[in-house]
Scaffold this motif. Structure first.
Motif, PDB file in Angstrom:
ATOM      1  N   HIS A  19       6.964  -6.238 -12.160  1.00  0.00           N
ATOM      2  CA  HIS A  19       8.312  -6.516 -12.649  1.00  0.00           C
ATOM      3  C   HIS A  19       8.316  -6.175 -14.144  1.00  0.00           C
ATOM      4  O   HIS A  19       7.297  -6.379 -14.808  1.00  0.00           O
ATOM      5  N   ASP A  21       8.211  -6.281 -17.968  1.00  0.00           N
ATOM      6  CA  ASP A  21       7.727  -7.303 -18.911  1.00  0.00           C
ATOM      7  C   ASP A  21       6.457  -8.030 -18.480  1.00  0.00           C
ATOM      8  O   ASP A  21       5.934  -8.842 -19.231  1.00  0.00           O
ATOM      9  N   LYS A  24       2.837  -4.058 -17.698  1.00  0.00           N
ATOM     10  CA  LYS A  24       2.343  -2.783 -17.175  1.00  0.00           C
ATOM     11  C   LYS A  24       1.915  -1.828 -18.291  1.00  0.00           C
ATOM     12  O   LYS A  24       0.846  -1.233 -18.228  1.00  0.00           O
ATOM     13  N   ARG A 144      -1.401 -17.586 -22.458  1.00  0.00           N
ATOM     14  CA  ARG A 144      -0.220 -18.456 -22.540  1.00  0.00           C
ATOM     15  C   ARG A 144      -0.268 -19.481 -21.429  1.00  0.00           C
ATOM     16  O   ARG A 144      -0.905 -19.264 -20.408  1.00  0.00           O
TER      17      ARG A 144
END
Ligand code: G4P
Length: 526
Positions: A19, A21, A24, A144
């Motif tokens: 998807h 963001d 990739k 994160r």
């Protein structure tokens, strides 16, 4: 082993699906970095930025934060040769992506640890499933806070219907991210946030029992040992055959931006991912080790280099050995052509190819005779199958600002539509030019490129077409009747195939009922 089978066995040709963001571009860049293809990270994005400066429509791409061009990057790793085919991420360019996926032997799925399985990933997985493409998974952004790894793998299994086998396991996440444990090498790779531009090794601890672990982690070491034991009991073991059948995905964790977890991924990728596979042609299946060269075109791109105005056809080599200057048969038009200056995509620099082997992609200069789906051989009449053309869902009529530029418009629109992202229809009864696309953005791109690359100002206006179907009929007399009676709704596509443009579904259904022996197809094989 012959040179041919040896070279074929070394190839790994794949694409990244994700998807937008999820990371990739960052993963691509780090893979190239490990492959020694680029010295400094940032080059992939830098290259994008340099391209923007040279052309307007690329500028638009930057503004929208999407990537509309695909390219091919080849790099050596260990004793393998990796071909990474980039796919455009934006939904409006899905057709292009589908076709790139017909040219690979496996795929890498990148998932954001906080977001899990997202909508584009689901669609792209559906496409991979059509050919049972083997998939590896990289769960990104472990630096994160995100979801629990077990929960994420459950989600992948539930939604994407593929079993997960963790290969590495993250130790903590976010601020507490300590590294990854390789379940099969039994090594712990300690995380250190790096600037990302170096191939940093980081400390590696061998074995969960290592006292170094207690020294570094204190109480967390015991917790980790317990957790790993639990994971090993509760998760699927890696099963290579199931992976190659597309039923199981090996899962890796890491942080692409920090260049972490990528080496583990790449090491196992070149080890386990499939080499070039046999390809189905209408006549027979073609094995990569067959001596005569065969290949098919899966993508065409106009004006890759605005200074040269060239059009490049991307051909995947399916069998045999390509050498510069070789004569090939262009099967569809039945002509022999000498390929003097094919292009390679080594390390993202365009240079002339001397050799190419099964799995490699070469760029052929196209002067209007090559179409997506075309097969090239050394003489045999073969047509590779499985490269689909989808019926567009949006239609617009092209309106020219300056009527004297009609010739340039026709040339530009034909060339841009040859790329396959948008399709041109010429009604039998009028001189209109109707463009069909799968997404609205395509019209903006076409208008932009017509101006930038062909000097034509055009706009698009609504037209009363809701859907298109390619039309065939075994009975040529009946087809003739249909052609006359339904002429008002009929047009030819860019390659001259008859298409029915329906103003709405009801009309399409009625026409179908009226002409039961005529076939109306929503996809057309190139
Ligand atoms: P895409 O090609 O899939 O669209 O993703 P891309 O690599 O462009 O990454 C999307 C954003 O996620 C970028 O941030 C990128 O820096 C960030 N990113 C990629 N990998 C990681 C990771 O491991 N950890 C974290 N924390 N972030 C990551 P951006 O702000 O959109 O762009 P930029 O300003 O960094 O270039």
């Amino acid at each position: 082993m012959t040179k041919l089978s040896d070279e074929a066995a070394r190839r790994r040709t794949f694409a990244i699906i994700s998807h937008p963001d999820a990371g990739k571009t960052t993963v691509t860049e780090k893979l190239l970095l490990f492959g020694g293809a680029i010295q400094v990270a940032g080059t992939v994005k830098g290259r994008k930025a340099a391209a923007h400066a040279t052309s307007d429509w690329m500028e638009m791409e930057k503004e929208r934060g999407i990537s509309v061009t695909s390219s091919v990057m080849q790099f050596p790793y260990k004793d393998r040769v990796v071909n990474l085919l980039d796919t455009p991420g934006h939904a409006d360019f899905s057709e292009d992506t589908y076709r790139v996926l017909t040219a690979v032997d496996s795929a890498l799925m990148v998932i954001d640890v906080a977001k899990g399985v997202e909508e584009r990933t689901i669609k792209l997985m559906e496409v991979c499933r059509l050919r049972d493409t083997p998939i590896m998974t990289f769960i990104n952004k472990l630096d994160r806070e995100g979801r629990e790894p077990m929960e994420l793998m459950d989600e992948v299994e539930d939604i994407l219907k593929i079993r997960c086998a963790p290969i590495t396991w993250p130790i903590g996440m976010g601020k507490r991210f300590k590294g990854v444990y390789h379940l099969y090498n039994e090594s712990i790779h300690l995380f250190s946030a790096s600037a990302g531009s170096k191939v940093s090794e980081g400390e590696i601890i061998q074995g969960l029992d290592s006292p170094r672990l207690d020294e570094l982690f204190g109480d967390m070491a015991a917790e980790l040992r317990e957790e790993i034991e639990l994971i090993q009991g509760a998760s699927n073991p890696f099963d290579k055959d199931a992976y190659l059948r597309g039923e199981l995905t090996p899962v890796f964790f890491g942080s692409a931006i920090n260049n972490f977890g990528i080496r583990e991924l790449l090491d196992d990728f070149v080890e386990h991912a499939p080499p070039p596979q046999p390809r189905e042609a209408e006549q027979r299946a073609v094995e990569p080790n067959e001596e005569p060269l065969t290949g098919f075109v899966f993508k065409i791109q106009a004006n890759m280099d605005p200074n040269h105005r060239d059009r490049i056809a991307f051909m995947r080599v399916c069998s045999g050995h390509f050498e510069r200057g070789m004569k090939l048969k262009h099967v569809r038009i039945g002509k022999d052509v000498r390929i003097a200056n094919a292009i390679t995509f080594m390390a993202s620099d365009r240079g002339n190819v001397e050799d190419a082997w099964p799995g490699d992609i070469i760029g052929l200069h196209n002067h209007g005779t090559i179409q997506i789906g075309d097969t090239f051989t050394e003489g045999e009449v073969l047509k590779f199958t499985g490269i689909p053309n989808f019926a567009p869902e949006l239609f617009r009529r092209v309106v020219l600002r300056d009527p004297l530029r009609m010739k340039q418009l026709q040339k530009g629109i034909v060339q841009l539509c040859e790329e396959g992202a948008s399709q041109l229809f010429r009604p039998l009864n009028t001189n209109d030019l109707i463009v069909g696309a799968v997404g609205m953005l395509q019209f903006d791109v076409v208008a932009h490129r017509l101006k930038a690359e062909y000097g034509v100002e055009a706009r698009f206006e609504p037209v009363n077409v809701a859907t298109a179907r390619w039309v065939t009929c075994d009975d040529s007399k009946m087809l003739g009747d249909f052609r006359r009676k339904a002429a008002e709704n009929l047009s030819e596509d860019v390659t001259g195939n008859l298409t029915y443009l329906a103003p709405n579904r009801v009309n399409l259904d009625l026409t179908r009922e009226r002409w039961p022996d005529v076939r109306f197809m929503a996809t057309r094989e190139h």
